[in-house]
Design a protein around this motif. Structure first.
Motif, PDB file in Angstrom:
ATOM      1  N   VAL A  83       0.852  -1.179   0.000  1.00 14.13           N
ATOM      2  CA  VAL A  83       0.000   0.000   0.000  1.00 14.13           C
ATOM      3  C   VAL A  83       0.898   1.242   0.000  1.00 14.13           C
ATOM      4  CG1 VAL A  83      -1.815   1.286   1.198  1.00 14.13           C
ATOM      5  CG2 VAL A  83      -1.813  -1.221   1.246  1.00 14.13           C
ATOM      6  N   ILE A  84       0.876   1.996  -1.077  1.00 12.36           N
ATOM      7  CA  ILE A  84       1.716   3.186  -1.208  1.00 12.36           C
ATOM      8  C   ILE A  84       1.098   4.323  -0.413  1.00 12.36           C
ATOM      9  CG2 ILE A  84       2.685   4.858  -2.821  1.00 12.36           C
ATOM     10  CD1 ILE A  84       2.431   2.584  -4.961  1.00 12.36           C
ATOM     11  N   LEU A  85       1.945   5.064   0.311  1.00 19.50           N
ATOM     12  CA  LEU A  85       1.439   6.128   1.175  1.00 19.50           C
ATOM     13  C   LEU A  85       1.913   7.507   0.733  1.00 19.50           C
ATOM     14  CD1 LEU A  85       1.859   4.270   4.567  1.00 19.50           C
ATOM     15  CD2 LEU A  85      -0.256   4.691   3.314  1.00 19.50           C
ATOM     16  N   LEU A  86       3.208   7.754   0.723  1.00 18.59           N
ATOM     17  CA  LEU A  86       3.713   9.084   0.402  1.00 18.59           C
ATOM     18  C   LEU A  86       4.863   8.992  -0.601  1.00 18.59           C
ATOM     19  CD1 LEU A  86       3.879  10.675   3.983  1.00 18.59           C
ATOM     20  CD2 LEU A  86       2.204  11.191   2.202  1.00 18.59           C
ATOM     21  N   TRP A  87       4.967  10.006  -1.437  1.00 16.04           N
ATOM     22  CA  TRP A  87       6.067  10.111  -2.386  1.00 16.04           C
ATOM     23  C   TRP A  87       7.158  10.993  -1.799  1.00 16.04           C
ATOM     24  CZ3 TRP A  87       5.930   7.217  -6.802  1.00 16.04           C
ATOM     25  CH2 TRP A  87       4.702   6.635  -7.122  1.00 16.04           C
ATOM     26  N   ILE A  88       8.410  10.614  -2.010  1.00 20.22           N
ATOM     27  CA  ILE A  88       9.567  11.331  -1.472  1.00 20.22           C
ATOM     28  C   ILE A  88      10.368  11.883  -2.651  1.00 20.22           C
ATOM     29  CG2 ILE A  88      11.569  11.191   0.045  1.00 20.22           C
ATOM     30  CD1 ILE A  88       8.988  10.528   1.472  1.00 20.22           C
ATOM     31  N   SER A  89      10.306  13.184  -2.850  1.00 17.51           N
ATOM     32  CA  SER A  89      11.004  13.825  -3.961  1.00 17.51           C
ATOM     33  C   SER A  89      12.324  14.415  -3.489  1.00 17.51           C
ATOM     34  CB  SER A  89      10.125  14.933  -4.561  1.00 17.51           C
ATOM     35  OG  SER A  89       8.878  14.434  -4.977  1.00 17.51           O
ATOM     36  N   ALA A  90      13.090  14.951  -4.437  1.00 15.66           N
ATOM     37  CA  ALA A  90      14.341  15.633  -4.092  1.00 15.66           C
ATOM     38  C   ALA A  90      14.048  16.764  -3.109  1.00 15.66           C
ATOM     39  CB  ALA A  90      15.004  16.167  -5.355  1.00 15.66           C
ATOM     40  N   GLY A  91      14.804  16.794  -2.024  1.00 16.23           N
ATOM     41  CA  GLY A  91      14.596  17.772  -0.964  1.00 16.23           C
ATOM     42  C   GLY A  91      13.795  17.236   0.206  1.00 16.23           C
ATOM     43  N   ASP A  92      13.156  16.066   0.037  1.00 20.17           N
ATOM     44  CA  ASP A  92      12.374  15.451   1.114  1.00 20.17           C
ATOM     45  C   ASP A  92      13.242  14.480   1.917  1.00 20.17           C
ATOM     46  OD1 ASP A  92      10.138  16.812   0.233  1.00 20.17           O
ATOM     47  OD2 ASP A  92       9.385  15.129  -0.966  1.00 20.17           O
ATOM     48  N   THR A  93      12.765  14.148   3.103  1.00 24.32           N
ATOM     49  CA  THR A  93      13.493  13.233   3.975  1.00 24.32           C
ATOM     50  C   THR A  93      12.661  11.992   4.269  1.00 24.32           C
ATOM     51  OG1 THR A  93      12.664  14.361   5.944  1.00 24.32           O
ATOM     52  CG2 THR A  93      14.816  15.052   5.110  1.00 24.32           C
ATOM     53  N   ALA A  94      13.344  10.953   4.708  1.00 23.86           N
ATOM     54  CA  ALA A  94      12.699   9.717   5.150  1.00 23.86           C
ATOM     55  C   ALA A  94      13.525   9.133   6.288  1.00 23.86           C
ATOM     56  CB  ALA A  94      12.601   8.706   4.005  1.00 23.86           C
ATOM     57  N   GLY A  95      12.886   8.296   7.107  1.00 26.44           N
ATOM     58  CA  GLY A  95      13.612   7.628   8.184  1.00 26.44           C
ATOM     59  C   GLY A  95      13.686   8.420   9.471  1.00 26.44           C
ATOM     60  N   GLY A  96      12.714   9.311   9.702  1.00 26.74           N
ATOM     61  CA  GLY A  96      12.776  10.212  10.849  1.00 26.74           C
ATOM     62  C   GLY A  96      12.816   9.530  12.205  1.00 26.74           C
ATOM     63  N   ARG A  97      12.386   8.269  12.294  1.00 24.61           N
ATOM     64  CA  ARG A  97      12.412   7.586  13.595  1.00 24.61           C
ATOM     65  C   ARG A  97      13.837   7.376  14.110  1.00 24.61           C
ATOM     66  NH1 ARG A  97       8.083   2.972  15.171  1.00 24.61           N
ATOM     67  NH2 ARG A  97       6.338   4.382  15.566  1.00 24.61           N
ATOM     68  N   ALA A  98      14.822   7.498  13.244  1.00 26.28           N
ATOM     69  CA  ALA A  98      16.211   7.377  13.693  1.00 26.28           C
ATOM     70  C   ALA A  98      16.604   8.526  14.615  1.00 26.28           C
ATOM     71  CB  ALA A  98      17.145   7.324  12.488  1.00 26.28           C
ATOM     72  N   PHE A  99      15.796   9.606  14.629  1.00 25.87           N
ATOM     73  CA  PHE A  99      16.056  10.743  15.509  1.00 25.87           C
ATOM     74  C   PHE A  99      15.744  10.437  16.968  1.00 25.87           C
ATOM     75  CE2 PHE A  99      16.112  13.836  11.979  1.00 25.87           C
ATOM     76  CZ  PHE A  99      17.067  14.712  12.472  1.00 25.87           C
ATOM     77  N   LEU A 100      14.912   9.456  17.222  1.00 27.33           N
ATOM     78  CA  LEU A 100      14.440   9.230  18.575  1.00 27.33           C
ATOM     79  C   LEU A 100      15.532   8.631  19.449  1.00 27.33           C
ATOM     80  CD1 LEU A 100      10.913   7.800  17.700  1.00 27.33           C
ATOM     81  CD2 LEU A 100      11.539  10.158  18.298  1.00 27.33           C
ATOM     82  N   SER A 101      15.618   9.119  20.697  1.00 26.79           N
ATOM     83  CA  SER A 101      16.666   8.633  21.599  1.00 26.79           C
ATOM     84  C   SER A 101      16.462   7.168  21.957  1.00 26.79           C
ATOM     85  CB  SER A 101      16.712   9.489  22.867  1.00 26.79           C
ATOM     86  OG  SER A 101      15.454   9.496  23.514  1.00 26.79           O
ATOM     87  N   GLN A 102      15.188   6.745  22.035  1.00 30.36           N
ATOM     88  CA  GLN A 102      14.895   5.332  22.265  1.00 30.36           C
ATOM     89  C   GLN A 102      14.882   4.603  20.923  1.00 30.36           C
ATOM     90  OE1 GLN A 102      11.249   4.583  24.366  1.00 30.36           O
ATOM     91  NE2 GLN A 102      11.223   2.397  23.840  1.00 30.36           N
ATOM     92  N   PRO A 103      15.668   3.546  20.771  1.00 27.00           N
ATOM     93  CA  PRO A 103      15.692   2.827  19.487  1.00 27.00           C
ATOM     94  C   PRO A 103      14.306   2.355  19.085  1.00 27.00           C
ATOM     95  CG  PRO A 103      17.509   2.114  20.878  1.00 27.00           C
ATOM     96  CD  PRO A 103      16.627   2.972  21.741  1.00 27.00           C
TER      97      PRO A 103
END
Length: 239
Positions: A83-103
């Motif tokens: 199920v496709i949700l969002l498109w990520i174009s040039a200038g966009d980010t992905a993987g934001g959960r890596a920011f969280l202090s808790q793994p």
């Protein structure tokens, strides 16, 4: 100079120039010196089309900033349907959960649609940067807010818009974000299945409406490709 995963060297000055050109929300508010420090902790990576760069349910250990190309996020149902949700174009980010202090694990998968280039920060690099530069976390929160707004719009459309309106809106969105322009039209490399997933309709409905719009001269459909002379005219036709 930095070496990408494919072994090709990408000049640091080229990376900085591309980031300056894109002005990504993720890196808003930083002067040249701080920007250089943040970019210095990233690795440029080249990915072939249809490469899964982050997998749902696996440890969220990287943040991606697209420099060139196109990617998309998706989830997989228990029946194995993508199920496709969002498109990520040039200038966009992905993987934001890596920011969280808790793994945490990735909530969604991300795959490239075209050959792409991205800056990649490992979690052990982005966490110290976030502590040193709180603006990074603020920017990440703003991006998360944008994604929430996108999910809101998807839910509202699924609840209140007709199938034809939803498909036309998806085509219009794709035309803005991933379309290739020729002299008179926008060319979209997209399948009926992908349209059906994103518009929350059946493949039969997509096929029927695309055939109807082709007869009306609103688009030209071939296998895996749609040519839209005017996305705005298509939107007006379904109002």
């Amino acid at each position: 100079m930095k070496e990408s995963a494919s072994g090709q060297v990408i000049a640091t000055c080229d990376i900085t120039a591309r980031v300056t050109e894109l002005a990504p929300r993720f890196l808003e508010g930083f002067d040249r010196g701080n920007l250089a420090t943040i970019l210095g902790e990233a690795t440029p990576r080249r990915f072939r089309a249809r490469t899964v760069i982050a997998s749902e349910g696996r440890p969220a250990d990287k943040v991606f900033l697209m420099l060139d190309g196109l990617a998309r996020t998706f989830t997989t149902t228990q029946q194995g349907e993508k199920v496709i949700l969002l498109w990520i174009s040039a200038g966009d980010t992905a993987g934001g959960r890596a920011f969280l202090s808790q793994p945490m694990d990735y909530l969604l998968s991300t795959e490239t649609v075209t050959d792409s280039v991205a800056l990649v920060w490992n979690r052990n690099a982005i966490l110290p940067l976030a502590k040193r530069y709180p603006r990074l976390l603020e920017n990440a929160l703003l991006i998360a807010s944008d994604y929430l707004a996108a999910y809101r719009d998807i839910h509202v459309a699924a609840s209140h818009d007709s199938a034809s309106q939803r498909i036309a809106q998806v085509l219009n969105k794709l035309a803005r974000r991933k379309g290739q322009r020729d002299s008179e039209s926008t060319i979209l490399d997209v399948s009926n299945e992908e349209l059906a997933n994103e518009a929350s309709v059946t493949i039969f409905t997509v096929s029927r409406l695309l055939s109807k719009w082709q007869r009306e001269g609103l688009l030209v459909k071939s296998r895996g490709r749609i040519v839209v002379p005017s996305p705005e005219a298509l939107i007006r036709s379904v109002r």
